[in-house]
Scaffold this motif. Structure first.
Motif, short mmCIF file in Angstrom:
data_model
loop_
_atom_site.label_atom_id
_atom_site.label_comp_id
_atom_site.label_asym_id
_atom_site.label_seq_id
_atom_site.Cartn_x
_atom_site.Cartn_y
_atom_site.Cartn_z
N VAL A 28 0.83 -1.20 0.00
CA VAL A 28 0.00 0.00 0.00
C VAL A 28 0.86 1.25 0.00
CG1 VAL A 28 -1.70 1.34 1.31
CG2 VAL A 28 -1.87 -1.16 1.27
N SER A 29 0.47 2.21 -0.79
CA SER A 29 1.02 3.56 -0.66
C SER A 29 -0.10 4.56 -0.89
CB SER A 29 2.15 3.79 -1.66
OG SER A 29 2.38 5.18 -1.77
N PHE A 30 -0.31 5.47 0.07
CA PHE A 30 -1.32 6.52 -0.08
C PHE A 30 -0.73 7.76 -0.76
CE2 PHE A 30 -3.99 5.13 3.91
CZ PHE A 30 -4.47 4.06 3.20
N ASP A 31 0.55 7.68 -1.16
CA ASP A 31 1.17 8.83 -1.82
C ASP A 31 0.70 8.90 -3.25
OD1 ASP A 31 2.50 9.71 0.36
OD2 ASP A 31 4.32 8.54 -0.06
N ARG A 32 0.34 10.12 -3.64
CA ARG A 32 -0.17 10.35 -5.00
C ARG A 32 0.72 9.76 -6.06
NH1 ARG A 32 -4.27 14.52 -5.65
NH2 ARG A 32 -4.75 14.02 -7.79
N GLN A 33 2.03 9.89 -5.86
CA GLN A 33 3.00 9.51 -6.90
C GLN A 33 2.90 8.03 -7.26
OE1 GLN A 33 4.07 12.04 -8.20
NE2 GLN A 33 3.41 13.30 -6.45
N ASP A 34 2.95 7.18 -6.24
CA ASP A 34 2.83 5.74 -6.57
C ASP A 34 1.73 5.10 -5.74
OD1 ASP A 34 5.49 4.26 -4.58
OD2 ASP A 34 4.18 5.96 -4.19
N PHE A 35 0.54 5.67 -5.93
CA PHE A 35 -0.63 5.25 -5.17
C PHE A 35 -1.00 3.80 -5.47
CE2 PHE A 35 -5.00 4.70 -4.14
CZ PHE A 35 -5.18 5.44 -2.99
N ARG A 36 -1.15 3.00 -4.45
CA ARG A 36 -1.66 1.65 -4.66
C ARG A 36 -2.20 1.09 -3.34
NH1 ARG A 36 3.70 1.61 -4.18
NH2 ARG A 36 4.51 0.08 -2.71
N ILE A 37 -3.26 0.28 -3.45
CA ILE A 37 -3.79 -0.43 -2.29
C ILE A 37 -4.00 -1.87 -2.74
CG2 ILE A 37 -5.63 -0.61 -0.58
CD1 ILE A 37 -6.33 2.33 -1.16
N ARG A 38 -3.14 -2.76 -2.28
CA ARG A 38 -3.21 -4.17 -2.68
C ARG A 38 -3.01 -5.05 -1.45
NH1 ARG A 38 -1.77 -5.57 -7.86
NH2 ARG A 38 -0.15 -6.98 -7.10
N TRP A 39 -3.89 -6.00 -1.31
CA TRP A 39 -3.81 -6.91 -0.16
C TRP A 39 -3.85 -8.36 -0.66
CZ3 TRP A 39 -3.06 -5.88 4.94
CH2 TRP A 39 -3.15 -4.54 5.33
N PHE A 40 -2.97 -9.17 -0.12
CA PHE A 40 -2.95 -10.62 -0.42
C PHE A 40 -2.92 -10.83 -1.94
CE2 PHE A 40 -6.04 -9.88 3.24
CZ PHE A 40 -5.09 -10.04 4.23
N ALA A 41 -2.17 -9.97 -2.63
CA ALA A 41 -2.39 -9.75 -4.06
C ALA A 41 -2.03 -10.93 -4.96
CB ALA A 41 -1.65 -8.51 -4.52
N ASP A 42 -1.23 -11.89 -4.49
CA ASP A 42 -0.95 -13.02 -5.38
C ASP A 42 -1.82 -14.25 -5.03
OD1 ASP A 42 0.32 -13.52 -2.99
OD2 ASP A 42 2.17 -14.31 -3.88
N GLY A 43 -2.80 -14.05 -4.16
CA GLY A 43 -3.66 -15.16 -3.78
C GLY A 43 -4.88 -15.28 -4.69
#
Ligand code: 6R9
Length: 644
Positions: free
Chosen positions: A58-73
């Motif tokens: 997860v990153s809440f920063d605008r530049q590299d924003f992403r929210i991913r959980w358990f993402a390879d499951g």
């Protein structure tokens, strides 16, 4: 007074609870020391067809924003809510049904739920549905509503449930926004002895937006017209559909559903939740907050059209193998004793409702409650809006006979599940406070500049770290997602709520600090109601604010400026109310319409809502500085002609 009122954890609850004070302290500590380890445990509650190795990304920063959980499951939500319980509880009731009509009830075991979900999944496939397609549900509160959600999940289609109280226009807008190809509905719904013309509303919505198929469930048996080639009656195809349907393997980050909710500006936004994180959080919080144990009968009175119905009628309870009660009716029909009659009839242990319902029932007097037994109740929950201490204390003392903890659960459509709430075996209660964050949840009260305040404080409520149930985007508008939630206070999720934290670290939610109203626990954007009003030919301008309302929490106060050739009248007032009901739905009906020859505006033309709110609240002596207004005299007029 209420800050000081404390209700200790009953011994018998603490002894039997999933989490006692010691376990809570340990969990909070481990979540802080080893977040990845803590969150892995939350994810491992689910059955994964391909286990995840990544946990939080997860990153809440605008530049590299992403929210991913358990993402390879990989997993399937319907498998987690049904199939994995079959070895142990195939014959246990999954869904208990209580009809609007008190003489109607029913039950569906996990084995039956499996068969029915597979059947509907196969029907949807036959209608052309595939993984990733959006399917809109416009349903009464019946077990088949849950079945339809799970059938979508089984084949990887993304459901968008639209509350059955929304108008054809609102429904059509939501169908269009997410590009649904199929609508699932019923001939009619029933609520409080009245019929809701669901299919007729769908037909009306589809005059403006096309879908491939409408799957209609026969519920009341009303004679409704069918459109050849488009409409399919579920009961006509159900028998031929197989009771087995292989679940579609979904990536943890694949969407599970879209749910439209009101914001402070523009059209309602499609909040998107994904499969793995959402389900894990719904299941974890359902078990912890409601201290759910196998065998419990659990009843949440929400509608599946709202997020509470998604997380705490369908996904959370079923993921935990619970018996969840689906109630078609309303708490006040046939009489104000209905909830407690249902509690006694089905021996409900855990009861979860909204403050607006409690206030309405409280007004009817204690006898409706005390005439029932309620000895099955162990725990009471509240959600949807701040609960005033009077209603809290009534709930605890009268409904719960003083023996059942009340969990006041704070969360949002966006959060997917509960974030701030007491835990029954852990938290000393203060009536009116949602108390403390759940393990792993990091709230912060900030200054208007975004600096985090320590200790006792009041201000905008943010969450500084992600949790698995967090929404991932606004469907079709990722920029709006980032703008709405991560821009006011960069690097943090801004909830739109204000809160106070007392010296004991307890949170008291003070309500929305943006232009969102909370009417009977339903979210409404002032902008939506305003645009409905100005779409009426007589209206030139409108401004909507909330004001304190005894039952609804907030009422809708609309200031309306008419076009030059129009005269205010009682008929026009009624016509405007009817117009808003038709445009949005009955929940958005203005309680007060005040004719406004002019609206208070700044010189740049911005409406000063602060002033309009004060007038609606009848705090006209505290209007503050009006000197920056383009025309201060409009305020005098509004104060003088304030209705009521
Ligand atoms: C779950 C749900 C979210 C808004 C939220 C807040 C208010 C919800 C609350 C509460 C005080 C509580 N809210 N629960 N306020 N105490 N226990 O209601 O979602 O419809 O998206 O509404 O409701 O203002 O921001 P949603």
């Amino acid at each position: 007074m209420t800050d000081q009122t404390r209700i200790p954890v009953p011994d018998h609850i603490a002894q039997a609870a999933h989490m006692d004070a010691e376990a809570y302290a340990r969990t909070v500590e481990s979540a802080a020391r080893d977040p990845q380890g803590f969150w892995r445990g939350v994810g491992e509650r689910l059955d994964w067809s391909r286990p995840f190795t990544e946990v939080k990304d997860v990153s809440f920063d605008r530049q590299d924003f992403r929210i991913r959980w358990f993402a390879d499951g990989e997993l399937n939500a319907s498998v987690n809510c049904i199939d994995r319980h079959l070895p142990d509880r195939a014959d246990q009731t999954a869904i208990l049904f209580e009809g609007d009509d008190p003489s109607v009830d029913g039950r569906m075991t996990y084995a039956e739920l499996h068969a029915e979900v597979c059947r509907m999944a196969n029907v949807l496939k036959d209608l052309g549905a595939k993984k990733g397609d959006r399917i809109t549900l416009y349903m009464p509160m019946i077990p088949l509503a849950a079945v339809a959600m799970l059938a979508c999940a089984r084949i990887g289609a993304v459901h968008s449930v639209v509350f059955g109280g929304f108008s054809p226009d609102s429904l059509g807008g939501r169908i269009e926004d997410c590009g649904s190809t199929i609508v699932i509905t019923a001939d009619e719904g029933k609520r409080g002895g009245k019929r809701i013309p669901l299919k007729a509303n769908v037909d009306k919505a589809l005059e403006k937006v096309a879908v491939d198929k409408v799957l209609m469930i026969r519920w009341t048996g009303a004679d409704v017209p069918l459109t050849e080639g488009r409409d399919v009656v579920y009961e006509d195809v159900r028998e031929a559909a197989s009771t087995e349907c292989a679940p579609e393997p979904m990536n943890a980050e694949d969407p599970l559903f879209i749910l439209y909710t009101s914001g402070s500006t523009g059209k309602p936004k499609g909040v998107l939740h994904t499969t793995g994180g959402y389900l894990a959080w719904a299941a974890y919080t359902h078990e912890l907050v409601f201290d759910y144990k196998p065998g419990d009968i659990y009843w949440c009175t929400a509608d599946v059209g709202w997020v509470t119905g998604h997380s705490y009628i369908v996904y959370g309870p079923l993921a935990n193998g619970a018996t969840t009660l689906v109630f078609e009716g309303v708490p006040t029909w046939p009489d104000a004793g209905r909830c407690w009659q249902v509690v006694d009839k089905h021996k409900v242990n855990i009861f979860y409702t909204a403050p607006t319902a409690l206030r309405a029932l409280m007004r009817e007097g204690d006898d409706w409650v005390t005439n029932s037994d309620r000895s099955s109740l162990r725990l009471l929950g509240s959600v949807g809006e701040p609960i005033n201490p009077e209603a809290w204390l009534w709930y605890h003392r009268v409904v719960g006979d003083g023996r059942c903890p009340v969990v006041d659960t704070w969360w949002q459509t966006e959060t997917g599940g509960i974030l701030i709430s007491p835990l029954p075996g852990v938290t000393e209660l203060k009536p009116g406070s949602a108390t403390k964050p759940l393990p792993g949840v990091m709230p912060a009260i900030v200054t208007n500049e975004g600096d985090i305040l320590q200790g006792a404080a009041e201000g905008p409520l943010c969450i500084t770290e992600s949790w698995p149930g967090q929404m991932r985007t606004v469907y079709g508008d990722h920029n709006r997602f980032i703008e709405t939630y991560f821009t006011t206070f960069p690097g943090k999720y801004f909830t739109g709520d204000g809160a106070r934290r007392d010296a004991d670290g307890y949170y008291w939610i003070t309500g929305r600090i943006d232009d969102v109203l909370n009417v009977s626990g339903h979210r409404l954007g002032t902008a939506e109601i305003e645009s409905a009003l100005v779409s009426h030919p007589a209206v030139s301008e409108a401004a909507v604010v909330g004001y304190p309302h005894d039952i609804k929490g907030q009422g809708v106060w609309a200031y309306v400026t008419l076009k030059a050739d129009q005269e205010p009248s009682e008929d026009l007032r009624k016509a405007l109310v009817t117009h808003v009901r038709a445009e949005i739905g009955p929940i958005a009906s203005p309680d007060v319409i005040q004719w406004a020859p002019g609206l208070p505006k700044t010189r740049s033309g911005k409406i000063m809502r602060r002033i309009l709110r004060k007038i609606a609240e009848n705090e006209t002596s505290a209007l503050g500085d009006t000197s920056t207004l383009a025309d201060p005299s409009v305020v005098d007029d509004l104060v003088r002609n304030r209705p009521g």
